[in-house]
Scaffold this motif. Structure first.
Motif, PDB file in Angstrom:
ATOM      1  N   ASN A   1      13.569  63.292 -35.544  1.00 56.69           N
ATOM      2  CA  ASN A   1      12.952  62.142 -34.881  1.00 56.69           C
ATOM      3  C   ASN A   1      13.558  60.822 -35.331  1.00 56.69           C
ATOM      4  OD1 ASN A   1      11.283  63.743 -33.381  1.00 56.69           O
ATOM      5  ND2 ASN A   1       9.558  63.625 -34.820  1.00 56.69           N
ATOM      6  N   LEU A   2      13.789  60.696 -36.629  1.00 54.31           N
ATOM      7  CA  LEU A   2      14.401  59.471 -37.159  1.00 54.31           C
ATOM      8  C   LEU A   2      15.804  59.274 -36.580  1.00 54.31           C
ATOM      9  CD1 LEU A   2      13.393  59.396 -40.946  1.00 54.31           C
ATOM     10  CD2 LEU A   2      12.800  57.705 -39.187  1.00 54.31           C
ATOM     11  N   SER A   3      16.586  60.372 -36.552  1.00 59.52           N
ATOM     12  CA  SER A   3      17.951  60.292 -36.015  1.00 59.52           C
ATOM     13  C   SER A   3      17.928  59.892 -34.548  1.00 59.52           C
ATOM     14  CB  SER A   3      18.659  61.628 -36.161  1.00 59.52           C
ATOM     15  OG  SER A   3      18.594  62.057 -37.496  1.00 59.52           O
ATOM     16  N   ASN A   4      16.990  60.495 -33.797  1.00 59.61           N
ATOM     17  CA  ASN A   4      16.898  60.157 -32.380  1.00 59.61           C
ATOM     18  C   ASN A   4      16.566  58.685 -32.177  1.00 59.61           C
ATOM     19  OD1 ASN A   4      17.593  62.455 -30.934  1.00 59.61           O
ATOM     20  ND2 ASN A   4      15.582  63.386 -31.245  1.00 59.61           N
ATOM     21  N   TRP A   5      15.622  58.169 -32.949  1.00 60.01           N
ATOM     22  CA  TRP A   5      15.268  56.754 -32.809  1.00 60.01           C
ATOM     23  C   TRP A   5      16.435  55.850 -33.157  1.00 60.01           C
ATOM     24  CZ3 TRP A   5      11.980  54.417 -29.988  1.00 60.01           C
ATOM     25  CH2 TRP A   5      10.819  55.085 -29.574  1.00 60.01           C
ATOM     26  N   LEU A   6      17.176  56.239 -34.209  1.00 61.92           N
ATOM     27  CA  LEU A   6      18.349  55.470 -34.611  1.00 61.92           C
ATOM     28  C   LEU A   6      19.372  55.427 -33.469  1.00 61.92           C
ATOM     29  CD1 LEU A   6      19.340  54.035 -37.207  1.00 61.92           C
ATOM     30  CD2 LEU A   6      20.683  56.081 -37.692  1.00 61.92           C
ATOM     31  N   VAL A   7      19.563  56.593 -32.834  1.00 67.97           N
ATOM     32  CA  VAL A   7      20.509  56.683 -31.716  1.00 67.97           C
ATOM     33  C   VAL A   7      20.036  55.829 -30.538  1.00 67.97           C
ATOM     34  CG1 VAL A   7      21.345  58.292 -29.941  1.00 67.97           C
ATOM     35  CG2 VAL A   7      21.539  58.882 -32.355  1.00 67.97           C
TER      36      VAL A   7
ATOM     37  N   PHE B   1      24.561  58.135 -25.018  1.00 66.48           N
ATOM     38  CA  PHE B   1      23.560  58.242 -26.074  1.00 66.48           C
ATOM     39  C   PHE B   1      22.535  59.331 -25.803  1.00 66.48           C
ATOM     40  CE2 PHE B   1      25.705  54.411 -27.188  1.00 66.48           C
ATOM     41  CZ  PHE B   1      25.702  54.466 -28.576  1.00 66.48           C
ATOM     42  N   TYR B   2      22.303  59.646 -24.513  1.00 65.23           N
ATOM     43  CA  TYR B   2      21.474  60.818 -24.228  1.00 65.23           C
ATOM     44  C   TYR B   2      22.183  62.082 -24.706  1.00 65.23           C
ATOM     45  CZ  TYR B   2      18.396  64.127 -21.957  1.00 65.23           C
ATOM     46  OH  TYR B   2      17.521  65.151 -21.732  1.00 65.23           O
ATOM     47  N   GLY B   3      23.518  62.090 -24.546  1.00 60.04           N
ATOM     48  CA  GLY B   3      24.319  63.223 -25.009  1.00 60.04           C
ATOM     49  C   GLY B   3      24.206  63.405 -26.523  1.00 60.04           C
ATOM     50  N   ILE B   4      24.308  62.305 -27.255  1.00 53.18           N
ATOM     51  CA  ILE B   4      24.162  62.367 -28.717  1.00 53.18           C
ATOM     52  C   ILE B   4      22.759  62.875 -29.073  1.00 53.18           C
ATOM     53  CG2 ILE B   4      24.190  61.031 -30.879  1.00 53.18           C
ATOM     54  CD1 ILE B   4      26.930  61.012 -29.714  1.00 53.18           C
TER      55      ILE B   4
END
Lengths: 115, 142
Positions: free
Chosen positions: B113-119, B95-98
């Motif tokens: 930011n939203l995508s990162n939080w979702l991930v 998930f760090y990779g994503i």
């Protein structure tokens, strides 16, 4: 930011295999949670894993992991040692060869093993 | 762009190297060692007191031998711990990779930011499911 040269192929394939392995991880952990719910559920998951579709998926997974792992080692070596940075192109080809050989051997034995 | 990025960068290399080493063991255990009728558990520090019971159960019902093989493996807390570490490193690294891909490709701040939080949330939930699965695997020796 990134060197878009001969390393580009490896770079893009590292991302593609990485995302593929994460998708597999989602699937794998979901399977694990089902398998932890008693012997009947366990057997049902194992039976599904032995179907040709899943076995073919496993062979693809082997290829993705071999590339990501071996290319990953090459990347780390290149980032931490000058020697590997200078021999980057040679090491890239060596990685491809190693991945290819291990994939062919591994796929052969995986496919040959009892379903 | 990303504060604390170098620490994450280093952790990604460390977790990657550890996964390289641990995945070999993982494959060996689950594809070869737990293969048909292999009962050499003593050789890897088998910790169960009811090994004989497990063997008898597996012999009585060979179709369930994989289940008993895993029960045997997980009777040793070392192998449960091994899998918990593997799940932790795997979900972190994956998930760090994503997250890295999102940071590289998404230029719009809010969306990124939203995508990162979702991930992060998906990764964390997956980690919890994995850990609970391993801890809650308690063989039913019926």
């Amino acid at each position: 930011m990134y060197k878009v040269r001969e390393g580009y192929f490896s770079w893009i394939l590292h991302k593609i295999t990485g995302v593929s392995i994460v998708l597999f991880l989602l699937f794998h952990i979901w399977g694990m949670s089902r398998m932890s719910k008693g012997p009947e559920a366990f057997d049902a998951v194992i039976a599904a894993y032995k179907t040709p579709l899943f076995r073919a998926g496993e062979v693809l997974l082997l290829g993705a992991i071999l590339f990501h792992a071996i290319n990953g080692v090459r990347l780390i070596l290149g980032e931490f040692t000058v020697w590997a940075m200078e021999k980057n192109k040679l090491l890239a080809w060596l990685a491809y060869a190693l991945v290819g050989v291990l994939f062919l051997v591994g796929a052969y034995f995986m496919w040959r093993a009892e379903g | 762009m990303n504060s604390g990025g170098s620490k994450g960068w280093l952790l990604q290399r460390i977790s990657g190297a550890l996964l390289f080493l641990m995945l070999g063991t993982h494959f060996y255990l689950y594809h070869y060692f737990m293969g048909p009728a292999d009962w050499g558990f003593q050789s890897i520090g088998y910790g169960a007191t009811d090994l004989e019971a497990l063997k008898a159960l597996a012999l009585a019902d060979p179709s369930r031998s994989t289940y008993y093989a895993l029960a045997g493996l997980f009777a040793n807390p070392v192998w449960k711990a091994f899998d918990i570490i593997l799940i932790t490193l795997g979900t972190y690294h994956g998930f760090y990779g994503i997250h890295s891909i999102i940071d590289d490709w998404m230029t719009h701040n809010t969306r990124r930011n939203l995508s990162n939080w979702l991930v992060y949330i998906i990764g964390f939930v997956l980690w919890v499911i994995g850990i609970v699965s391993v801890i809650s695997f308690n063989p039913q020796l019926v």
